[in-house]
Motif scaffolding. Structure first.
Motif, PDB file in Angstrom:
ATOM      1  N   PRO A  16       0.801  -1.228   0.000  1.00  0.00           N
ATOM      2  CA  PRO A  16       0.000   0.000   0.000  1.00  0.00           C
ATOM      3  C   PRO A  16       0.835   1.279   0.000  1.00  0.00           C
ATOM      4  O   PRO A  16       0.348   2.334  -0.442  1.00  0.00           O
ATOM      5  CB  PRO A  16      -0.818  -0.105   1.296  1.00  0.00           C
ATOM      6  CG  PRO A  16      -0.800  -1.549   1.658  1.00  0.00           C
ATOM      7  CD  PRO A  16       0.511  -2.077   1.167  1.00  0.00           C
ATOM      8  N   ILE A  32      -5.364  -2.800   2.466  1.00  0.00           N
ATOM      9  CA  ILE A  32      -4.710  -1.854   1.547  1.00  0.00           C
ATOM     10  C   ILE A  32      -5.323  -0.467   1.708  1.00  0.00           C
ATOM     11  O   ILE A  32      -4.621   0.530   1.875  1.00  0.00           O
ATOM     12  CB  ILE A  32      -4.855  -2.334   0.085  1.00  0.00           C
ATOM     13  CG1 ILE A  32      -4.100  -3.635  -0.148  1.00  0.00           C
ATOM     14  CG2 ILE A  32      -4.364  -1.252  -0.886  1.00  0.00           C
ATOM     15  CD1 ILE A  32      -4.514  -4.355  -1.424  1.00  0.00           C
ATOM     16  N   ILE A  52      -3.590   3.042   3.053  1.00  0.00           N
ATOM     17  CA  ILE A  52      -3.500   4.228   2.191  1.00  0.00           C
ATOM     18  C   ILE A  52      -4.123   5.430   2.892  1.00  0.00           C
ATOM     19  O   ILE A  52      -3.563   6.528   2.906  1.00  0.00           O
ATOM     20  CB  ILE A  52      -4.186   3.968   0.834  1.00  0.00           C
ATOM     21  CG1 ILE A  52      -3.341   2.991  -0.002  1.00  0.00           C
ATOM     22  CG2 ILE A  52      -4.410   5.276   0.058  1.00  0.00           C
ATOM     23  CD1 ILE A  52      -4.019   2.509  -1.279  1.00  0.00           C
TER      24      ILE A  52
END
Length: 227
Positions: A92, A119, A123
Motif C-alpha cells: 500500500p 490496503i 492508504i
C-alpha cells in the motif's frame, strides 16, 4: 508521485442467474483517463488477481462513448485488465489513491475482501484518498480507520441508489442494496437524480453515484491531491 490503484472484480457471472457480469467498463475508463491526463500511473488489482471480465451490458452502443471505444480497442489497457495484480501482493505504501470501480460483479467479491480492506485502510492512514463509484462503493463498507471504526461512518457517501437498482430490475438479485448498506454502516447517504453524474468528497473519502460518475470522482480526487 505515488501511483493510483484501481480495483476491479473477478466475478464473471451472477451466482443465481445465467447472466454475465463483471467490470462496468466506463467506470474504470473515465476515472483512469482523468488521472492519466494529470500524469498519474495506474495499477489494476482484483481480489484474486488475473483476469477481470467485462460486463457485456457496459459494452452496448448506448453505453459506450468515443473514449470508451478508444480504451476498449487499446491492447495495452485490455492486457492490464487481463493480468491484474492480486490484492495479497500489494504494497500500500506505493499508492496515494485506491479507487473501486463497479459493475454488479463486485457485489460478490469486494465487501468482504480483507486484503483490499487492509490496503485501503493503510492508504488512508498514510494520508491518501479512498474512493469508489456506483456498486464499487461496496468496497468501502468494511474498511476500518485507525480507531477501529467504519471509515465511512459519519461521512457523506454516495453509491448506486435503490431507485437505480429497481430500474435495472436487479434489486432482488443482489445480495444487498448498496444504498441501504451504506446507511447501515453509519454514513450519510446522499444522491442526485437517477443516472446523473454525481460525486461527493468528505475527508479524503470520494464516492460517485452511478456509471456516469467516474470522471466526477476523478476530478474530486485530483483536487484533493493537488490541494
Amino acid at each position: 508521485m505515488k501511483k493510483i490503484l484501481v480495483v476491479v472484480t473477478n466475478v464473471s457471472k451472477y451466482p443465481e442467474l445465467n447472466r454475465a457480469t463483471g467490470l462496468w467498463l466506463g467506470e474504470a475508463v473515465h476515472f483512469v483517463h482523468e488521472m492519466k491526463q494529470e500524469g498519474y500511473e495506474i495499477d489494476y488489482v482484483s481480489p484474486k488477481g488475473g483476469h477481470t471480465p467485462l460486463d457485456p451490458h457496459s459494452l452496448q452502443p448506448d453505453q459506450m462513448t468515443d473514449l470508451d471505444w478508444a480504451y476498449y480497442t487499446n491492447d495495452e489497457f485490455l492486457n492490464q485488465l487481463s493480468t491484474t495484480l492480486a490484492a495479497k501482493s500489494i504494497d500500500p505504501s506505493e499508492y496515494e489513491v485506491i479507487y473501486y470501480a463497479g459493475g454488479h460483479g463486485v457485489m460478490w467479491d469486494f465487501a468482504e475482501d480483507q486484503n483490499l480492506q487492509n490496503i485501503a485502510s493503510t492508504i488512508y492512514k498514510n494520508g491518501g484518498v479512498v474512493s469508489g463509484v456506483c456498486h464499487g462503493v461496496v468496497g468501502l463498507l468494511n474498511i476500518k480507520d485507525e480507531n477501529g471504526e467504519h471509515l465511512i461512518n459519519n461521512k457523506k457517501v454516495t453509491g448506486f441508489a435503490n431507485t437505480e437498482e429497481v430500474a435495472v430490475g436487479l434489486e432482488k438479485v443482489v445480495p444487498f442494496l448498496t444504498e441501504d448498506e451504506i446507511v447501515r454502516k453509519g454514513a450519510n447517504y446522499v444522491k442526485s437524480d437517477d443516472w446523473s453524474e454525481f460525486a461527493v468528497a468528505d475527508n479524503r473519502v470520494v464516492t460517485g453515484q452511478n456509471p456516469a460518475s467516474g470522471a466526477a470522482v476523478a476530478r474530486e480526487v485530483i483536487q484533493l491531491l493537488q490541494a
